[in-house]
Design a protein around this motif. Sequence first.
Motif, PDB file in Angstrom:
ATOM      1  N   MET A   1       9.022  49.238  38.280  1.00 32.10           N
ATOM      2  CA  MET A   1       9.212  50.481  38.998  1.00 32.10           C
ATOM      3  C   MET A   1      10.361  51.263  38.364  1.00 32.10           C
ATOM      4  N   ALA A   2      10.184  52.560  38.193  1.00 30.40           N
ATOM      5  CA  ALA A   2      11.201  53.418  37.589  1.00 30.40           C
ATOM      6  C   ALA A   2      12.454  53.447  38.450  1.00 30.40           C
ATOM      7  N   LYS A   3      13.610  53.583  37.764  1.00 38.14           N
ATOM      8  CA  LYS A   3      14.901  53.656  38.452  1.00 38.14           C
ATOM      9  C   LYS A   3      15.663  54.877  37.971  1.00 38.14           C
ATOM     10  N   LEU A   4      16.344  55.534  38.892  1.00 35.11           N
ATOM     11  CA  LEU A   4      17.252  56.619  38.559  1.00 35.11           C
ATOM     12  C   LEU A   4      18.628  55.983  38.395  1.00 35.11           C
ATOM     13  N   THR A   5      19.169  56.018  37.175  1.00 36.58           N
ATOM     14  CA  THR A   5      20.402  55.271  36.925  1.00 36.58           C
ATOM     15  C   THR A   5      21.651  56.128  36.931  1.00 36.58           C
ATOM     16  N   ASN A   6      21.522  57.448  36.791  1.00 36.59           N
ATOM     17  CA  ASN A   6      22.685  58.316  36.971  1.00 36.59           C
ATOM     18  C   ASN A   6      22.210  59.710  37.321  1.00 36.59           C
ATOM     19  N   PHE A   7      23.085  60.481  37.941  1.00 32.40           N
ATOM     20  CA  PHE A   7      22.777  61.854  38.333  1.00 32.40           C
ATOM     21  C   PHE A   7      24.102  62.577  38.471  1.00 32.40           C
ATOM     22  N   VAL A   8      24.169  63.797  37.939  1.00 35.06           N
ATOM     23  CA  VAL A   8      25.386  64.590  38.083  1.00 35.06           C
ATOM     24  C   VAL A   8      25.019  66.066  38.220  1.00 35.06           C
ATOM     25  N   PHE A   9      25.684  66.742  39.163  1.00 39.13           N
ATOM     26  CA  PHE A   9      25.676  68.198  39.211  1.00 39.13           C
ATOM     27  C   PHE A   9      26.784  68.627  38.262  1.00 39.13           C
ATOM     28  N   CYS A  10      26.522  69.583  37.391  1.00 36.08           N
ATOM     29  CA  CYS A  10      27.548  69.974  36.433  1.00 36.08           C
ATOM     30  C   CYS A  10      27.576  71.487  36.247  1.00 36.08           C
ATOM     31  N   GLU A  11      28.696  71.973  35.663  1.00 34.75           N
ATOM     32  CA  GLU A  11      28.848  73.407  35.453  1.00 34.75           C
ATOM     33  C   GLU A  11      27.774  73.936  34.531  1.00 34.75           C
ATOM     34  N   ASN A  12      27.500  73.204  33.467  1.00 33.56           N
ATOM     35  CA  ASN A  12      26.386  73.560  32.588  1.00 33.56           C
ATOM     36  C   ASN A  12      25.953  72.305  31.860  1.00 33.56           C
ATOM     37  N   ASP A  13      24.803  72.395  31.234  1.00 35.75           N
ATOM     38  CA  ASP A  13      24.308  71.215  30.516  1.00 35.75           C
ATOM     39  C   ASP A  13      24.334  71.435  29.011  1.00 35.75           C
ATOM     40  N   GLU A  14      25.166  72.376  28.541  1.00 34.46           N
ATOM     41  CA  GLU A  14      25.253  72.649  27.104  1.00 34.46           C
ATOM     42  C   GLU A  14      25.719  71.430  26.319  1.00 34.46           C
ATOM     43  N   ASN A  15      26.652  70.667  26.879  1.00 31.79           N
ATOM     44  CA  ASN A  15      27.122  69.466  26.180  1.00 31.79           C
ATOM     45  C   ASN A  15      26.000  68.458  26.015  1.00 31.79           C
ATOM     46  N   PHE A  16      25.115  68.388  26.995  1.00 33.22           N
ATOM     47  CA  PHE A  16      23.963  67.494  26.905  1.00 33.22           C
ATOM     48  C   PHE A  16      23.050  67.951  25.773  1.00 33.22           C
ATOM     49  N   ARG A  17      22.795  69.246  25.716  1.00 34.05           N
ATOM     50  CA  ARG A  17      21.890  69.783  24.705  1.00 34.05           C
ATOM     51  C   ARG A  17      22.457  69.636  23.296  1.00 34.05           C
ATOM     52  N   SER A  18      23.774  69.749  23.159  1.00 36.51           N
ATOM     53  CA  SER A  18      24.383  69.621  21.834  1.00 36.51           C
ATOM     54  C   SER A  18      24.719  68.172  21.497  1.00 36.51           C
ATOM     55  N   GLN A  19      24.539  67.285  22.460  1.00 35.75           N
ATOM     56  CA  GLN A  19      24.793  65.849  22.306  1.00 35.75           C
ATOM     57  C   GLN A  19      26.252  65.540  21.991  1.00 35.75           C
ATOM     58  N   SER A  20      27.161  66.378  22.499  1.00 31.58           N
ATOM     59  CA  SER A  20      28.583  66.099  22.312  1.00 31.58           C
ATOM     60  C   SER A  20      29.352  66.704  23.473  1.00 31.58           C
ATOM     61  N   GLY A  21      30.591  66.272  23.621  1.00 30.38           N
ATOM     62  CA  GLY A  21      31.441  66.842  24.644  1.00 30.38           C
ATOM     63  C   GLY A  21      31.398  66.074  25.944  1.00 30.38           C
ATOM     64  N   VAL A  22      32.106  66.619  26.925  1.00 35.25           N
ATOM     65  CA  VAL A  22      32.250  65.991  28.226  1.00 35.25           C
ATOM     66  C   VAL A  22      31.684  66.928  29.283  1.00 35.25           C
ATOM     67  N   PHE A  23      30.956  66.373  30.242  1.00 40.24           N
ATOM     68  CA  PHE A  23      30.424  67.170  31.345  1.00 40.24           C
ATOM     69  C   PHE A  23      31.538  67.497  32.325  1.00 40.24           C
ATOM     70  N   SER A  24      31.422  68.669  32.937  1.00 43.09           N
ATOM     71  CA  SER A  24      32.330  69.040  34.014  1.00 43.09           C
ATOM     72  C   SER A  24      31.564  68.897  35.322  1.00 43.09           C
ATOM     73  N   PRO A  25      31.706  67.746  35.998  1.00 44.20           N
ATOM     74  CA  PRO A  25      30.936  67.542  37.236  1.00 44.20           C
ATOM     75  C   PRO A  25      31.388  68.498  38.331  1.00 44.20           C
ATOM     76  N   LEU A  26      30.440  68.855  39.177  1.00 45.67           N
ATOM     77  CA  LEU A  26      30.714  69.735  40.306  1.00 45.67           C
ATOM     78  C   LEU A  26      30.626  68.958  41.602  1.00 45.67           C
ATOM     79  N   ASP A  27      31.514  69.282  42.534  1.00 47.87           N
ATOM     80  CA  ASP A  27      31.396  68.719  43.876  1.00 47.87           C
ATOM     81  C   ASP A  27      31.109  69.813  44.895  1.00 47.87           C
ATOM     82  N   ILE A  28      31.163  71.086  44.447  1.00 49.34           N
ATOM     83  CA  ILE A  28      30.833  72.236  45.294  1.00 49.34           C
ATOM     84  C   ILE A  28      30.435  73.391  44.377  1.00 49.34           C
TER      85      ILE A  28
END
Length: 134
Positions: A1-28
């Motif tokens: 069965m598939a598992k969701l192993t992480n999830f984050v709300f973030c300011e943008n996903d540009e770091n994900f797309r460029s495969q570098s950098g640090v995410f800025s997680p959002l709490d609001i």
Amino acid sequence: MAKLTNFVFCENDENFRSQSGVFSPLDIVEVNTDEFSLNIVFTVCDYSLLEDNTCRIIVKDPQNNDFFDTDFIHVPNDTPGSVDNKEVFMGFTLGVSFNNLPFKGSGFYSVEVLFNEEKLNTFHIPVTFLKEGE
């Protein structure tokens, strides 16, 4: 069965797309117009390549009404489903930007992640209207 192993709300996903950098997680999310944007990054793993797989994301407003649905996102099976007669299980990380979402009022907005139409989890984030000058 598939598992969701992480999830984050973030300011943008540009770091994900460029495969570098640090995410800025959002709490609001603070909104000062009638629209807002929401970015998420998550990982799903332990699903079989012997099946056709889909992912779906549904955003709900504070009244729990569906107001954005990605519909079915096909998950490519680029690898054979079995190696040496043993089933292969895979994973993926996906970054999604929801831009220009209509602001439906302050409160907790929800994001449901489904895999093969099975809900893996629901995540909530407060969205509030920020008055000019605050």
